[in-house]
Design an enzyme around this catalytic site. Structure first.
Site, PDB file in Angstrom:
ATOM      1  N   HIS A  40      41.909  41.013 128.562  1.00 41.10           N
ATOM      2  CA  HIS A  40      41.074  42.179 128.265  1.00 41.10           C
ATOM      3  C   HIS A  40      40.061  42.034 127.137  1.00 41.10           C
ATOM      4  O   HIS A  40      39.217  42.914 126.984  1.00 41.10           O
ATOM      5  CB  HIS A  40      41.966  43.390 127.965  1.00 41.10           C
ATOM      6  N   HIS A 144      49.170  46.189 125.967  1.00 35.04           N
ATOM      7  CA  HIS A 144      48.960  46.641 127.347  1.00 35.04           C
ATOM      8  C   HIS A 144      47.744  47.555 127.409  1.00 35.04           C
ATOM      9  O   HIS A 144      47.566  48.418 126.552  1.00 35.04           O
ATOM     10  CB  HIS A 144      50.205  47.384 127.846  1.00 35.04           C
TER      11      HIS A 144
END
Length: 147
Positions: A40, A144
């Site tokens: 990410h 996450h």
């Protein structure tokens, strides 16, 4: 170019400090943190088009066995992303209370639906928007991408 080198150096420095134990999430959290970074985080501001998504999804190993349907790359420096972990806790999609939100620059990559691994093809959408990330550890680190 110099900005990219500086950002790459800072990321390498942080990873080195993690390796030396100077910044120390637990082993499981460290693995999750490293996975979060791989999937990410891209501080470059070059994102935003389909070619970017096609290249980054492959480079970050999200197209090896099957095409990951959706992924978001965050275009902020690591310290800005980690600072989201110090905001007020909110509820995650799974019901846990270890999520935090912030506004960041992102590129969302959505699989076209007509490609097969390893030659996955993506559509890109660049924006500045609210994201929710789960954080764990002491100090807290992102582990996450929730939404």
């Amino acid at each position: 170019m110099a900005l990219q080198r500086t950002q790459a150096f800072l990321l390498l420095l942080l990873l080195t400090l993690l390796g030396l134990g100077l910044v120390q999430p637990s082993y499981g959290q460290d693995r999750m943190y490293q996975r979060f970074l791989r999937q990410h985080v891209d501080p470059d501001e070059t994102g935003g088009n389909d070619s970017y998504c096609n290249l980054m999804m492959q480079r970050r190993k999200m197209t090896s066995h099957q095409c990951k349907r959706f992924n978001t790359f965050i275009h902020e420096d690591l310290w800005n992303i980690r600072s989201i972990c110090s905001t007020t806790n909110i509820q995650c999609k799974n019901g846990q209370m270890n999520c935090h939100e912030g506004v960041v620059r992102v590129t969302d990559c959505r699989e076209t639906g007509s490609s097969r691994a390893p030659n996955c093809r993506y559509r890109a959408k660049a924006s500045t928007r609210r994201v929710v990330i789960a954080c764990e550890g002491n100090p807290e680190v992102p582990v996450h991408f929730d939404k």
